[in-house]
Write an enzyme that holds these catalytic residues in place. Structure first.
Site, short mmCIF file in Angstrom:
data_model
loop_
_atom_site.label_atom_id
_atom_site.label_comp_id
_atom_site.label_asym_id
_atom_site.label_seq_id
_atom_site.Cartn_x
_atom_site.Cartn_y
_atom_site.Cartn_z
N LYS A 279 2.96 9.81 9.14
CA LYS A 279 2.45 9.40 10.45
C LYS A 279 3.29 9.97 11.60
CE LYS A 279 0.14 5.41 8.38
NZ LYS A 279 -1.29 5.59 8.35
N TYR B 16 0.85 -1.20 0.00
CA TYR B 16 0.00 0.00 0.00
C TYR B 16 0.88 1.25 0.00
CZ TYR B 16 -3.40 3.50 1.47
OH TYR B 16 -4.19 4.62 1.53
N ASP C 167 8.88 2.56 1.32
CA ASP C 167 7.74 3.30 1.88
C ASP C 167 7.77 3.07 3.38
OD1 ASP C 167 5.30 4.13 2.87
OD2 ASP C 167 4.18 3.50 1.10
C1 LIG Z 1 2.67 2.22 3.91
C2 LIG Z 1 1.79 3.42 3.69
N1 LIG Z 1 2.09 4.25 2.69
C3 LIG Z 1 1.35 5.35 2.45
C4 LIG Z 1 0.24 5.65 3.20
C5 LIG Z 1 -0.59 6.85 2.89
O1 LIG Z 1 -0.45 7.82 3.85
P1 LIG Z 1 -1.58 8.94 4.05
O2 LIG Z 1 -2.79 8.26 4.60
O3 LIG Z 1 -0.94 9.93 4.97
O4 LIG Z 1 -1.83 9.52 2.69
C6 LIG Z 1 -0.11 4.81 4.26
C7 LIG Z 1 -1.29 5.10 5.10
O5 LIG Z 1 -1.72 4.33 5.92
C8 LIG Z 1 0.67 3.65 4.49
O6 LIG Z 1 0.34 2.77 5.45
#
Ligand SMILES: Cc1ncc(COP(=O)(O)O)c(C=O)c1O
Length: 424
Positions: A257, A134, A229
């Site tokens: 986060k 994700y 990521d």
């Molecule tokens: C691994 C990962 N990448 C990207 C994101 C996206 O972040 P945001 O919700 O701040 O757009 C998340 C959100 O949970 C995530 O878990």
């Protein structure tokens, strides 16, 4: 407004009655430390943690004080400010790959710009990602994140309506933890590949020994930027993130986060020669990656992030989170085993959950073997017993206490007994 009126109002003005994240019936009012309260006054041990940012606990006094100090002096300027610069410095000191930093407001943005930076650097288009990985909500990221019926590798399956069909041609999909597959794909597509993006810990799946190291080696061999990521894992698995924890340094990473201390802030960080594409004066006109954002690096989010990092730098902070997580994981595993429920507790101590299956879990397709109906029922039974969590994650906090652990173990024991009763 009474809770029932709030629910009605939400139904009227929000599609599905929600912000899109949690079920409509969950309306939250306040949080303190490792606990939250809903609008009816019910108290929960909180493993949702705002979907992860509140790692040191809700309304931490140090973060609140830092934000209060800044607020009378303005909340956003668009220009550089000392707190944002200090946070960028702190990131470069903490995160192994981070030579330079660009701030944005969400993990989604960070990931889409990291992929764009890889394209600008390599002057190629395709990005390889992993099935089940994700990376936020951009058109490129929403490929084979949660396919109900996975297709043939490496063809992506879009996760959402509204994504142009042509985007499918720009993404390649591999299976997480399958180094042979990813090496084959990289060799075959090396001349079209701009970058590889991976969650070093994919959702709940730890990397198998050698997987990240192999990924690092093959991408390095072909000069293809490797993007970690670390929106979830950054400052969570270690002060230097998953790259420190697993001992593999990517070329770029994304952070979100925790780094914003509960405010809207995320970042792209990495090698200076790739980050140079964000600098109009450092690269040729056609190589410049145009990127601006109204609230980027604003002083309130930056000072909240800085205050959070200060807490995490205190000796014993990570040991404490890991000890809490280990105790919880072992307890959950034992409770489910004692109840005779087929289940696997997976993850790492700061972030774990149970998947209701007895299969080994190493990639996304394995996780599909989990019984979702049981998971939903278990979560519901737990919410009734004062445990708040997301659909498939327990986020552990530095603020969780022995009383929180005890309450959680009690709730798990009762919920497992209920689950057993309803299945027999
Ligand atoms: C691994 C990962 N990448 C990207 C994101 C996206 O972040 P945001 O919700 O701040 O757009 C998340 C959100 O949970 C995530 O878990």
């Amino acid at each position: 407004m009474a809770v029932s009126d709030l629910l009605d109002e939400a139904k009227r003005v929000l599609p599905g009655g929600t912000f899109g994240n949690m079920p409509a019936e969950v309306v939250l009012r306040s949080g303190k430390g490792g606990r939250i309260w809903d609008e009816s006054g019910k108290e929960y041990v909180d493993f949702l943690l705002g979907s992860g940012p509140m790692f040191i606990g809700h309304a931490h006094p140090a973060v609140t004080a830092a934000v209060q100090e800044q607020l009378p002096h303005g909340s956003t300027f668009f220009g550089n400010n000392r707190h944002g610069i200090a946070l960028a410095t702190a990131i470069t000191e903490a995160v192994p790959c981070a030579e330079q930093v660009r701030f944005v407001c969400s993990g989604t943005e960070a990931d889409l710009y990291a992929m764009r930076a890889a394209r600008a650097f390599r002057r190629r288009d395709k990005i390889l990602k992993f099935e089940g990985g994700y990376h936020g909500m951009s058109d490129y990221a929403l490929m084979s994140t949660s396919p109900k019926n996975p297709g043939n590798f490496p063809r992506p399956i879009p996760d959402s309506a509204g994504i142009p069909k042509s985007v499918q041609d720009e993404m390649l999909i591999a299976a997480f933890n399958d180094l042979d597959m990813v090496e084959g794909l990289i060799r075959e597509h090396k001349d079209e590949l701009a970058g590889v993006i991976v969650e070093p810990f994919q959702r709940l799946l730890p990397p198998q020994p050698g997987f990240l190291q192999g990924l690092r080696k093959i991408t390095q061999e072909h000069g293809i930027p490797l993007i970690f990521d670390e929106v979830v894992t950054g400052f969570r698995f270690a002060y230097g993130g998953a790259q420190e924890y697993y001992g593999v340094t990517p070329d770029l990473c994304t952070l979100g986060k925790i780094v914003g201390g509960g405010y809207a802030l995320a970042a792209i960080a990495g090698r200076a020669d790739i980050m140079a594409h964000f600098d109009r004066l450092a690269v040729a006109d056609e190589d410049f990656l145009f990127q601006v954002g109204t609230l980027s690096g604003n002083p309130v989010a930056s000072i909240a992030g800085l205050a959070t990092l200060e807490v995490l730098k205190q000796p014993g902070a990570y040991e404490r989170v890991f000890a809490t997580g280990r105790t919880l994981m072992a307890a959950l595993d034992g409770i489910l085993k004692n109840a005779g429920i087929k289940a696997r507790v997976i993850g790492e101590p700061p972030l774990f959950d149970v998947v209701f299956t007895d299969h080994q879990l190493k990639d996304y397709r394995d996780t599909l073997k989990g019984d979702k109906a049981i998971a939903t029922q278990f979560n519901k039974l737990l919410r009734e017993r004062g445990i708040m969590k997301g659909e498939s994650k327990y986020y552990v906090s530095l603020a969780h206490t022995q009383a929180d652990i005890d309450h959680t173990i009690g709730a798990w024991t009762e919920a497992a007994a209920e689950l057993k009763k309803s299945s027999s």
